[in-house]
Design an enzyme around this catalytic site. Structure first.
Site, PDB file in Angstrom:
ATOM      1  NE  ARG A 186       3.946   6.622   1.801  1.00 52.80           N
ATOM      2  CZ  ARG A 186       4.327   5.442   1.557  1.00 52.80           C
ATOM      3  NH1 ARG A 186       5.116   4.508   1.039  1.00 52.80           N
ATOM      4  NH2 ARG A 186       4.000   4.847   2.822  1.00 52.80           N
TER       5      ARG A 186
ATOM      6  N   PRO B  81       0.838  -1.186   0.019  1.00 55.49           N
ATOM      7  CG  PRO B  81      -0.166  -0.809   2.233  1.00 55.49           C
ATOM      8  CD  PRO B  81       0.061  -2.331   0.708  1.00 55.49           C
ATOM      9  CG  ASN B  82       0.046   4.314   1.087  1.00 56.04           C
ATOM     10  OD1 ASN B  82      -1.101   4.854   0.600  1.00 56.04           O
ATOM     11  ND2 ASN B  82      -0.500   3.822   2.363  1.00 56.04           N
TER      12      ASN B  82
ATOM     13  CG  ASN C 128       8.231  -1.688  -0.131  1.00 55.38           C
ATOM     14  OD1 ASN C 128       7.892  -1.848   1.125  1.00 55.38           O
ATOM     15  ND2 ASN C 128       8.879  -0.626  -0.161  1.00 55.38           N
TER      16      ASN C 128
ATOM     17  CE1 TYR D 229       8.904   5.433   3.048  1.00 55.88           C
ATOM     18  CE2 TYR D 229       7.531   6.869   3.322  1.00 55.88           C
ATOM     19  CZ  TYR D 229       7.414   5.803   3.334  1.00 55.88           C
ATOM     20  OH  TYR D 229       7.337   4.816   4.578  1.00 55.88           O
TER      21      TYR D 229
ATOM     22  NE  ARG E 289      10.456   5.903   8.047  1.00 59.24           N
ATOM     23  CZ  ARG E 289       9.467   5.754   7.674  1.00 59.24           C
ATOM     24  NH1 ARG E 289       9.162   4.715   6.748  1.00 59.24           N
ATOM     25  NH2 ARG E 289       8.081   6.460   7.567  1.00 59.24           N
TER      26      ARG E 289
ATOM     27  CG  HIS F 233      11.061  -2.013   4.384  1.00 58.43           C
ATOM     28  ND1 HIS F 233      10.042  -1.924   4.373  1.00 58.43           N
ATOM     29  CD2 HIS F 233      11.775  -3.788   4.664  1.00 58.43           C
ATOM     30  CE1 HIS F 233       9.162  -3.585   5.152  1.00 58.43           C
ATOM     31  NE2 HIS F 233      10.419  -4.188   5.285  1.00 58.43           N
TER      32      HIS F 233
ATOM     33  CB  ALA G 121       1.810   0.409   6.234  1.00 59.22           C
TER      34      ALA G 121
ATOM     35  CD  GLU H  37      11.296  -6.925   6.096  1.00 57.50           C
ATOM     36  OE1 GLU H  37      11.031  -8.747   7.113  1.00 57.50           O
ATOM     37  OE2 GLU H  37      10.742  -6.251   6.717  1.00 57.50           O
TER      38      GLU H  37
END
Ligand code: DHK
Length: 160
Positions: free
Chosen positions: A33, A25-26, A89, A38, A122, A115, A92, A113
């Site tokens: 964004r 998502p996103n 990725n 990012y 963070r 990111h 969330a 995985e």
């Protein structure tokens, strides 16, 4: 069957490694964004770079994005038999989704995985990944290059 020095049976059986890139998502908003987190690179740009590198490495790729948990689960399930490695990725959903974790474990395909941001640097809620224990490893914090690093890692995974 061998003619000259060519093993035609081996050549016939050979197929390019196929890697499925999934984005949660996103990530369709990349480039606009929270650019301070990012960056300014869009997901389309990332896909183009991944395709370029995959062509150099002789790998086949599919590159998808969804904002829906169920769609990501379905794609992981359908990957069995079609892909050799999943690069995920989960955005969330990394931090919340037992469903994605169970899909990865259930399908049993090697999964990496990734990111863009360093999730460990963070907010605390991003430090926990529900999918990490069922993934081969985690690449986090290298921006768009996380995708290229994952592609290179995928190529080096030996078939089980
Ligand atoms: C992307 C997201 O959307 C966040 O929810 C994750 C990840 C981090 C990334 O850095 O690619 O926490």
């Amino acid at each position: 069957m061998e003619i000259g020095s060519t093993n035609w049976v081996a050549l016939f059986r050979f197929r390019f490694m196929k890697i499925l890139f999934l984005n949660g998502p996103n990530l369709n908003l990349l480039g606009h964004r929270e650019p301070e987190v990012y960056g300014r690179t869009t997901l389309t740009d990332i896909e183009a770079n991944v395709r370029k590198r995959a062509a150099q490495l002789g790998a086949g790729i599919d590159f998808r994005q969804s904002n829906l948990e169920g769609e990501l689960v379905a794609w992981i399930q359908q990957a069995k038999g079609e892909f050799d490695v999943i690069v995920l990725n989960a955005a969330a959903y990394t931090h919340t989704s037992i469903a994605l974790r169970d899909a990865i474990a259930g399908v049993g395909l090697p999964t990496i995985e990734i990111h863009l941001s360093n999730v460990h640097a963070r907010e605390e809620f991003r430090h926990k990944s529900l999918i990490a224990p069922v993934c081969l490893g985690q690449i986090t914090g290298f921006g768009p290059n996380s995708y290229i690093l994952a592609l290179d890692a995928s190529i080096n995974i030996k078939a089980k």
